[in-house]
Write an enzyme that holds these catalytic residues in place. Sequence first.
Site, PDB file in Angstrom:
ATOM      1  N   GLU A   1      12.069   3.370   9.093  1.00 23.77           N
ATOM      2  CA  GLU A   1      12.471   2.066   8.578  1.00 23.77           C
ATOM      3  C   GLU A   1      13.505   2.196   7.478  1.00 23.77           C
ATOM      4  O   GLU A   1      13.731   3.284   6.925  1.00 23.77           O
ATOM      5  CB  GLU A   1      11.252   1.283   8.081  1.00 23.77           C
ATOM      6  CG  GLU A   1      10.561   1.880   6.875  1.00 23.77           C
ATOM      7  CD  GLU A   1       9.276   1.125   6.510  1.00 23.77           C
ATOM      8  OE1 GLU A   1       8.640   0.548   7.404  1.00 23.77           O
ATOM      9  OE2 GLU A   1       8.922   1.146   5.324  1.00 23.77           O
TER      10      GLU A   1
ATOM     11  N   LYS B   1       7.777   4.696  13.561  1.00 25.14           N
ATOM     12  CA  LYS B   1       8.221   3.550  12.771  1.00 25.14           C
ATOM     13  C   LYS B   1       9.135   3.985  11.620  1.00 25.14           C
ATOM     14  O   LYS B   1       8.839   3.733  10.455  1.00 25.14           O
ATOM     15  CB  LYS B   1       7.005   2.794  12.219  1.00 25.14           C
ATOM     16  CG  LYS B   1       7.348   1.430  11.612  1.00 25.14           C
ATOM     17  CD  LYS B   1       6.103   0.807  11.005  1.00 25.14           C
ATOM     18  CE  LYS B   1       6.421  -0.499  10.310  1.00 25.14           C
ATOM     19  NZ  LYS B   1       5.261  -1.070   9.613  1.00 25.14           N
TER      20      LYS B   1
ATOM     21  N   SER C   1       0.797  -1.230   0.000  1.00 26.55           N
ATOM     22  CA  SER C   1       0.000   0.000   0.000  1.00 26.55           C
ATOM     23  C   SER C   1       0.826   1.275   0.000  1.00 26.55           C
ATOM     24  O   SER C   1       1.940   1.323   0.525  1.00 26.55           O
ATOM     25  CB  SER C   1      -0.914  -0.002   1.226  1.00 26.55           C
ATOM     26  OG  SER C   1      -0.149  -0.127   2.414  1.00 26.55           O
TER      27      SER C   1
ATOM     28  N   HIS D   1       4.314   6.357   7.881  1.00 25.10           N
ATOM     29  CA  HIS D   1       4.400   5.969   9.279  1.00 25.10           C
ATOM     30  C   HIS D   1       4.451   7.230  10.138  1.00 25.10           C
ATOM     31  O   HIS D   1       5.261   8.117   9.884  1.00 25.10           O
ATOM     32  CB  HIS D   1       5.644   5.106   9.531  1.00 25.10           C
ATOM     33  CG  HIS D   1       5.712   3.896   8.663  1.00 25.10           C
ATOM     34  ND1 HIS D   1       4.676   2.998   8.570  1.00 25.10           N
ATOM     35  CD2 HIS D   1       6.686   3.438   7.829  1.00 25.10           C
ATOM     36  CE1 HIS D   1       5.006   2.031   7.722  1.00 25.10           C
ATOM     37  NE2 HIS D   1       6.208   2.281   7.259  1.00 25.10           N
TER      38      HIS D   1
ATOM     39  N   LYS E   1      -7.102  -2.943   2.511  1.00 29.35           N
ATOM     40  CA  LYS E   1      -7.182  -2.699   3.949  1.00 29.35           C
ATOM     41  C   LYS E   1      -7.774  -1.301   4.221  1.00 29.35           C
ATOM     42  O   LYS E   1      -8.010  -0.513   3.308  1.00 29.35           O
ATOM     43  CB  LYS E   1      -5.792  -2.825   4.585  1.00 29.35           C
ATOM     44  CG  LYS E   1      -5.197  -4.220   4.486  1.00 29.35           C
ATOM     45  CD  LYS E   1      -3.831  -4.282   5.157  1.00 29.35           C
ATOM     46  CE  LYS E   1      -3.223  -5.680   5.071  1.00 29.35           C
ATOM     47  NZ  LYS E   1      -1.894  -5.748   5.708  1.00 29.35           N
TER      48      LYS E   1
ATOM     49  N   GLN F   1       1.521   4.422   1.760  1.00 20.50           N
ATOM     50  CA  GLN F   1       1.394   4.566   3.207  1.00 20.50           C
ATOM     51  C   GLN F   1       2.417   5.548   3.742  1.00 20.50           C
ATOM     52  O   GLN F   1       3.334   5.986   3.046  1.00 20.50           O
ATOM     53  CB  GLN F   1       1.602   3.207   3.876  1.00 20.50           C
ATOM     54  CG  GLN F   1       2.964   2.587   3.586  1.00 20.50           C
ATOM     55  CD  GLN F   1       3.114   1.195   4.163  1.00 20.50           C
ATOM     56  OE1 GLN F   1       3.738   1.017   5.199  1.00 20.50           O
ATOM     57  NE2 GLN F   1       2.526   0.201   3.482  1.00 20.50           N
TER      58      GLN F   1
ATOM     59  N   ARG G   1      -2.580   4.142   5.787  1.00 15.78           N
ATOM     60  CA  ARG G   1      -2.685   3.726   4.389  1.00 15.78           C
ATOM     61  C   ARG G   1      -3.658   4.620   3.624  1.00 15.78           C
ATOM     62  O   ARG G   1      -4.602   5.155   4.201  1.00 15.78           O
ATOM     63  CB  ARG G   1      -3.155   2.276   4.289  1.00 15.78           C
ATOM     64  CG  ARG G   1      -2.204   1.267   4.909  1.00 15.78           C
ATOM     65  CD  ARG G   1      -2.725  -0.153   4.751  1.00 15.78           C
ATOM     66  NE  ARG G   1      -1.792  -1.128   5.291  1.00 15.78           N
ATOM     67  CZ  ARG G   1      -1.785  -1.530   6.560  1.00 15.78           C
ATOM     68  NH1 ARG G   1      -2.677  -1.024   7.397  1.00 15.78           N
ATOM     69  NH2 ARG G   1      -0.906  -2.403   6.988  1.00 15.78           N
TER      70      ARG G   1
ATOM     71  N   HIS H   1       5.233   6.323   0.823  1.00 14.90           N
ATOM     72  CA  HIS H   1       6.032   5.322   0.127  1.00 14.90           C
ATOM     73  C   HIS H   1       5.174   4.101  -0.159  1.00 14.90           C
ATOM     74  O   HIS H   1       4.104   3.907   0.429  1.00 14.90           O
ATOM     75  CB  HIS H   1       7.265   4.917   0.942  1.00 14.90           C
ATOM     76  CG  HIS H   1       6.949   4.327   2.282  1.00 14.90           C
ATOM     77  ND1 HIS H   1       6.566   5.092   3.370  1.00 14.90           N
ATOM     78  CD2 HIS H   1       6.939   3.036   2.733  1.00 14.90           C
ATOM     79  CE1 HIS H   1       6.345   4.315   4.410  1.00 14.90           C
ATOM     80  NE2 HIS H   1       6.560   3.061   4.052  1.00 14.90           N
TER      81      HIS H   1
END
Length: 369
Positions: free
Chosen positions: A85, A83, A56, A60, A248, A58, A242, A223
Amino acid sequence: MGTHPSGPSTLLDGGGELLRDWLVRRPEALGPAVAARWGGDLPFLFKVCWVAKALSIQAHPDKKLAEELHALRPSIYKDDNHKPEMAIAITKFRVLYGFAGMEELKDILRTVPEVEELVGHEHAGKLMSLKDYDEGNEIKSSLQTAFAKLMATSKEKVSEALSKLIRRLNIESKIRTLTDKEQLVLSLERQYEDDIGVIAALFFNYIKLSPGEALYIGANEPHAYLSGECIECMATSDNVVRAGLTPKYKDIQTLCSVLTYKQVFPEILRGVRVQPYVRRYTPPFDEFEVDCCLVRAGELVIIPSVPGPFVFVVVTGEGKLQADTLSDGKRAKEGDVFFVPAYTEVKLSTHGPEPMQLYRAGVNSRFFS
């Protein structure tokens, strides 16, 4: 691989005991600095991803927003942590990240009438009139308004616009070579029919990582992983906002309100050699760093002890892992995962003529400086 409750690791040698429960009883395994900063959890979450279908669009949330979202909707936003990453490509890896530069966005508006139609003539015109020397806040405001308008489009209008776009691209592909992004749109539409994310993808940087290249992703940056295999490491969180390319729950309003709307092509990391067979990827986050270790036949690779814990995953080959906590060493083969307590030196060697490749996630070395 880690202690997050959404997918906690268990100990094979401990009869299936949760790693977090084991750490609660043995806080010394985290080291005093890590235990003081992050309590009984590993501060990082380690993953191996094989992306066969685009994940997706999305972002964070940062720490403050994560706390607010978790308090408001704990069933959706599972924890109160941020989050950040990092993804390290194992194979060729394609990803969308951050907003494309203004000239690229203007070109999209000029050449993709379906985008201008959904954004609206007024918002598209505002973007087209912006200059490089305009105030950053003015550019951000105009981009945010246009993107939010696009993402809020009704499903009926999205379906209609996508039908026009796909039909036009299929016709034009017979007389010219489509651009990478046009080909991407065709691919995404086959995966996610009538999804606004297919059109939104045109707004982002389209990045192709070669094996060994990496990308780190900060808070509130849009991203989407598109295809390929990667090693992923992040702070211990499962918070995802998302907005497209997913069946979802979509929280479009939240996503559009929190994005940074930076228009910068991201830094591509290639790692720094810290030993002859060890390359380190260091993001600007305290929670983690990742080493790629290639152990060749007949060689011994020594990972020195550090004041924090780390986790190994073997991705190819097989060999032997030795540590002072293992009297006879431990066989290591593809797919095996090892937790290594703080202040533990590890020695790695191979079995047979083939090399063994491992990835090691640990707390960022700069945290201990």
